[in-house]
Write a protein that holds these residues in place. Structure first.
Motif, short mmCIF file in Angstrom:
data_model
loop_
_atom_site.label_atom_id
_atom_site.label_comp_id
_atom_site.label_asym_id
_atom_site.label_seq_id
_atom_site.Cartn_x
_atom_site.Cartn_y
_atom_site.Cartn_z
N HIS A 123 2.45 24.78 -56.02
CA HIS A 123 1.01 24.96 -55.92
C HIS A 123 0.75 25.64 -54.58
N PHE A 124 -0.17 26.58 -54.58
CA PHE A 124 -0.47 27.31 -53.35
C PHE A 124 -1.85 27.93 -53.45
N THR A 125 -2.35 28.33 -52.29
CA THR A 125 -3.64 28.99 -52.21
C THR A 125 -3.42 30.40 -51.69
N VAL A 126 -4.06 31.36 -52.32
CA VAL A 126 -4.12 32.72 -51.79
C VAL A 126 -5.46 32.80 -51.07
N ASP A 127 -5.41 32.90 -49.74
CA ASP A 127 -6.61 32.87 -48.91
C ASP A 127 -7.38 34.19 -49.00
N GLU A 128 -8.56 34.21 -48.39
CA GLU A 128 -9.41 35.41 -48.41
C GLU A 128 -8.72 36.63 -47.83
N ASP A 129 -7.79 36.41 -46.89
CA ASP A 129 -7.09 37.55 -46.29
C ASP A 129 -5.76 37.84 -47.02
N GLY A 130 -5.48 37.11 -48.10
CA GLY A 130 -4.26 37.35 -48.88
C GLY A 130 -3.07 36.51 -48.44
N SER A 131 -3.22 35.73 -47.37
CA SER A 131 -2.10 34.91 -46.92
C SER A 131 -1.93 33.70 -47.85
N ILE A 132 -0.70 33.21 -47.90
CA ILE A 132 -0.35 32.05 -48.72
C ILE A 132 -0.43 30.81 -47.85
N LYS A 133 -1.13 29.79 -48.32
CA LYS A 133 -1.26 28.55 -47.57
C LYS A 133 -1.31 27.37 -48.53
N ALA A 142 12.44 21.68 -54.49
CA ALA A 142 11.08 21.83 -53.96
C ALA A 142 11.10 22.47 -52.58
N LYS A 143 12.01 22.02 -51.71
CA LYS A 143 12.08 22.59 -50.36
C LYS A 143 12.49 24.05 -50.39
N GLU A 144 13.42 24.40 -51.26
CA GLU A 144 13.86 25.79 -51.35
C GLU A 144 12.73 26.68 -51.83
N ALA A 145 12.02 26.24 -52.84
CA ALA A 145 10.90 27.04 -53.34
C ALA A 145 9.82 27.17 -52.26
N ALA A 146 9.53 26.09 -51.54
CA ALA A 146 8.53 26.14 -50.46
C ALA A 146 8.96 27.10 -49.35
N ARG A 147 10.26 27.10 -49.03
CA ARG A 147 10.78 28.02 -48.01
C ARG A 147 10.50 29.47 -48.41
N VAL A 148 10.72 29.78 -49.66
CA VAL A 148 10.51 31.15 -50.13
C VAL A 148 9.02 31.49 -50.15
N PHE A 149 8.18 30.55 -50.54
CA PHE A 149 6.74 30.82 -50.55
C PHE A 149 6.23 31.10 -49.14
N ARG A 150 6.81 30.43 -48.13
CA ARG A 150 6.39 30.70 -46.74
C ARG A 150 6.78 32.11 -46.30
N LYS A 151 7.78 32.70 -46.96
CA LYS A 151 8.22 34.06 -46.63
C LYS A 151 7.42 35.15 -47.34
N MET A 152 6.60 34.77 -48.30
CA MET A 152 5.89 35.76 -49.11
C MET A 152 5.00 36.64 -48.25
N PRO A 153 4.94 37.92 -48.63
CA PRO A 153 3.98 38.79 -47.95
C PRO A 153 2.56 38.45 -48.40
N LYS A 154 1.59 38.97 -47.70
CA LYS A 154 0.20 38.74 -48.10
C LYS A 154 -0.05 39.37 -49.47
N TRP A 155 -0.87 38.68 -50.25
CA TRP A 155 -1.27 39.18 -51.55
C TRP A 155 -2.58 39.96 -51.41
N LYS A 156 -2.91 40.70 -52.43
CA LYS A 156 -4.26 41.27 -52.51
C LYS A 156 -5.13 40.10 -52.95
N PRO A 157 -6.12 39.69 -52.14
CA PRO A 157 -6.88 38.48 -52.46
C PRO A 157 -7.77 38.65 -53.70
#
Length: 168
Positions: free
Chosen positions: A83-93, A130-145
């Protein structure tokens, strides 16, 4: 090879109020949300997009998700819903995991362990995935919001990641 299952990509229309930054924990996020109810116009809500689209997201995940060594020793396969949020600036949080499930494991190898150890290992494998998937999500580039009526908004999403033993 890691198989990435993108079937549960939920392009919900929930806007995020809080600006907490992302966390790398694996517990369910409990942020307040405001439901955005778009009108019937298809232009009202535009979903966020990974740079390059769905195919690029699949490629990114396949390249970056590493199958845990301990899981290979026990021939464990499973899945985790991220589960994750794509913020207004496209960042993953607000990265979190749920439904960490083991689909299969080497029963011969597991049967050599005590019942208590088997339970510990199953929890450990779920946490590793879960930790491995979270590690990869932290590496994601910004999305188009996402946009709602022309304005960028935060949106919550879920994505299923499946771990398959690459030596099979």
């Amino acid at each position: 090879m890691i198989t990435v299952l993108l079937a549960t990509m939920a392009m919900g229309a929930a806007a995020q109020n809080a600006d907490n930054g992302f966390s790398g924990n694996v517990s369910q996020s409990k942020n307040d949300t405001t439901e955005v109810k778009p009108n019937n116009s298809p232009e009202a809500m535009a979903a966020p997009q990974f740079p390059g689209g769905q195919e690029a997201l699949t490629k990114f995940l396949k390249k970056n998700v590493k199958y845990p060594d301990l899981a290979e020793q026990y021939d464990v396969e499973g899945s985790v819903i991220m589960h994750f949020t794509v913020d207004e600036d496209g960042s993953i949080k607000d990265i979190s995991a749920s439904d960490c499930k083991l689909d299969r494991f080497n029963t011969t190898r597991f049967s050599q362990e005590t019942e208590v150890r088997q339970k510990e290992l199953k929890k450990q494998f779920a946490m590793l995935f879960a930790k491995e998937a979270a590690r990869v999500f932290r590496k994601m580039p910004k999305w188009k919001p996402a946009t709602f009526n022309g304005k960028t908004v935060s949106t919550k999403h879920s994505l299923s990641i499946r771990f398959i033993n690459p030596s099979k």
